[in-house]
Design a protein around this motif. Structure first.
Motif, PDB file in Angstrom:
ATOM      1  N   LEU A  40       0.855  -1.191   0.000  1.00 20.64           N
ATOM      2  CA  LEU A  40       0.000   0.000   0.000  1.00 20.64           C
ATOM      3  C   LEU A  40       0.891   1.241   0.000  1.00 20.64           C
ATOM      4  CD1 LEU A  40      -2.904   1.080   0.146  1.00 20.64           C
ATOM      5  CD2 LEU A  40      -2.682   1.040   2.639  1.00 20.64           C
ATOM      6  N   LEU A  41       0.951   1.916  -1.129  1.00 18.46           N
ATOM      7  CA  LEU A  41       1.806   3.087  -1.299  1.00 18.46           C
ATOM      8  C   LEU A  41       1.158   4.326  -0.700  1.00 18.46           C
ATOM      9  CD1 LEU A  41       2.827   2.502  -5.029  1.00 18.46           C
ATOM     10  CD2 LEU A  41       4.029   1.753  -2.960  1.00 18.46           C
ATOM     11  N   GLY A  42       1.968   5.337  -0.388  1.00 23.86           N
ATOM     12  CA  GLY A  42       1.456   6.599   0.123  1.00 23.86           C
ATOM     13  C   GLY A  42       0.447   7.205  -0.836  1.00 23.86           C
ATOM     14  N   GLY A  43      -0.731   7.581  -0.328  1.00 26.12           N
ATOM     15  CA  GLY A  43      -1.784   8.171  -1.149  1.00 26.12           C
ATOM     16  C   GLY A  43      -2.632   7.182  -1.925  1.00 26.12           C
ATOM     17  N   GLN A  44      -2.281   5.915  -1.881  1.00 28.51           N
ATOM     18  CA  GLN A  44      -2.982   4.900  -2.673  1.00 28.51           C
ATOM     19  C   GLN A  44      -4.201   4.350  -1.930  1.00 28.51           C
ATOM     20  OE1 GLN A  44      -0.749   1.246  -3.284  1.00 28.51           O
ATOM     21  NE2 GLN A  44      -1.643   0.977  -5.301  1.00 28.51           N
ATOM     22  N   THR A  45      -5.228   3.987  -2.688  1.00 25.50           N
ATOM     23  CA  THR A  45      -6.400   3.285  -2.168  1.00 25.50           C
ATOM     24  C   THR A  45      -6.403   1.879  -2.747  1.00 25.50           C
ATOM     25  OG1 THR A  45      -7.682   5.330  -1.991  1.00 25.50           O
ATOM     26  CG2 THR A  45      -8.930   3.271  -2.081  1.00 25.50           C
ATOM     27  N   LYS A  46      -6.587   0.889  -1.870  1.00 26.84           N
ATOM     28  CA  LYS A  46      -6.651  -0.506  -2.321  1.00 26.84           C
ATOM     29  C   LYS A  46      -7.850  -1.206  -1.692  1.00 26.84           C
ATOM     30  CE  LYS A  46      -2.910  -2.898  -3.527  1.00 26.84           C
ATOM     31  NZ  LYS A  46      -1.633  -3.638  -3.412  1.00 26.84           N
ATOM     32  N   THR A  47      -8.356  -2.185  -2.414  1.00 27.69           N
ATOM     33  CA  THR A  47      -9.441  -3.027  -1.933  1.00 27.69           C
ATOM     34  C   THR A  47      -8.877  -4.121  -1.043  1.00 27.69           C
ATOM     35  OG1 THR A  47     -10.691  -2.597  -3.960  1.00 27.69           O
ATOM     36  CG2 THR A  47     -11.335  -4.527  -2.671  1.00 27.69           C
ATOM     37  N   PHE A  48      -9.613  -4.476   0.012  1.00 24.63           N
ATOM     38  CA  PHE A  48      -9.218  -5.580   0.875  1.00 24.63           C
ATOM     39  C   PHE A  48     -10.402  -6.511   1.088  1.00 24.63           C
ATOM     40  CE2 PHE A  48     -10.637  -2.211   3.755  1.00 24.63           C
ATOM     41  CZ  PHE A  48     -11.552  -2.886   4.554  1.00 24.63           C
ATOM     42  N   ARG A  49     -10.088  -7.721   1.512  1.00 27.65           N
ATOM     43  CA  ARG A  49     -11.107  -8.725   1.851  1.00 27.65           C
ATOM     44  C   ARG A  49     -10.863  -9.169   3.284  1.00 27.65           C
ATOM     45  NH1 ARG A  49     -14.447 -12.152  -0.957  1.00 27.65           N
ATOM     46  NH2 ARG A  49     -13.497 -11.473  -2.910  1.00 27.65           N
ATOM     47  N   LEU A  50     -11.912  -9.177   4.085  1.00 28.11           N
ATOM     48  CA  LEU A  50     -11.842  -9.663   5.457  1.00 28.11           C
ATOM     49  C   LEU A  50     -12.482 -11.035   5.541  1.00 28.11           C
ATOM     50  CD1 LEU A  50     -12.933  -6.477   7.439  1.00 28.11           C
ATOM     51  CD2 LEU A  50     -10.606  -7.287   7.039  1.00 28.11           C
ATOM     52  N   SER A  51     -11.903 -11.887   6.372  1.00 24.67           N
ATOM     53  CA  SER A  51     -12.420 -13.237   6.572  1.00 24.67           C
ATOM     54  C   SER A  51     -12.784 -13.441   8.034  1.00 24.67           C
ATOM     55  CB  SER A  51     -11.366 -14.273   6.179  1.00 24.67           C
ATOM     56  OG  SER A  51     -11.012 -14.141   4.826  1.00 24.67           O
ATOM     57  N   THR A  52     -13.841 -14.199   8.262  1.00 23.99           N
ATOM     58  CA  THR A  52     -14.250 -14.564   9.619  1.00 23.99           C
ATOM     59  C   THR A  52     -13.952 -16.038   9.848  1.00 23.99           C
ATOM     60  OG1 THR A  52     -16.482 -15.181   8.935  1.00 23.99           O
ATOM     61  CG2 THR A  52     -16.147 -12.884   9.583  1.00 23.99           C
TER      62      THR A  52
END
Length: 70
Positions: A40-52
């Motif tokens: 994750l670079l400075g200023g960047q937006t990324k999608t993430f996935r959370l798991s239960t």
């Protein structure tokens, strides 16, 4: 669960660890979830996935936090 995280700093991160507390409609905790983001670079937006672990039902809201970054 999918979401987006924006790095609002100028610092680049190799790995960001995420955790979430999941709440039901009445405000009680119904579960937890975790995930991570690589590169994750400075200023960047990324999608993430959370798991239960196990099935979690009745999620109304969640609180996301970062547990650490390198």
């Amino acid at each position: 669960m999918l979401g987006e995280l924006t790095n609002e700093s100028n610092r680049d991160f190799q790995l960001v660890m995420l955790s979430a507390t999941l709440y039901g409609a009445t405000g009680g905790i119904v579960g937890t979830a975790s995930g991570s983001i690589n590169g994750l670079l400075g200023g960047q937006t990324k999608t993430f996935r959370l798991s239960t672990t196990g099935r979690v039902e009745g999620i109304a809201t969640m609180r996301l936090q970062t547990d650490g970054q390198i």
